[in-house]
Design a protein around this motif. Structure first.
Motif: not given
Length: 61
Positions: A11-14, A18-21, A28-29, A57-60
């Motif tokens: 969970n920590t790594a995932l 996600a946070k870095e992205a 969701d990403l 549908d994800w945009t950085y």
């Protein structure tokens, strides 16, 4: 790939990936074949995991 507390599928790594992205939830990403971490999110190998793709549908921002 494993699901231990210090693995890429913890969970920590995932959450950190996600946070870095700039997102809130790994699932969701990124395109995953499964939503089940015990099934390694459907990734077939280490290489498969690290060459994963973003959902269309994800945009950085």
């Amino acid at each position: 790939m494993n699901t231990s507390d210090k693995s890429w599928l913890s969970n920590t790594a995932l959450n950190e990936m996600a946070k870095e992205a700039k997102g809130d939830n790994f699932l969701d990403l990124f395109n995953c074949r499964s939503n089940d971490v015990k099934q390694k999110l459907g990734f077939r190998s280490w290489d498969d995991f690290f060459t994963r793709t973003f959902k269309e549908d994800w945009t950085y921002i």
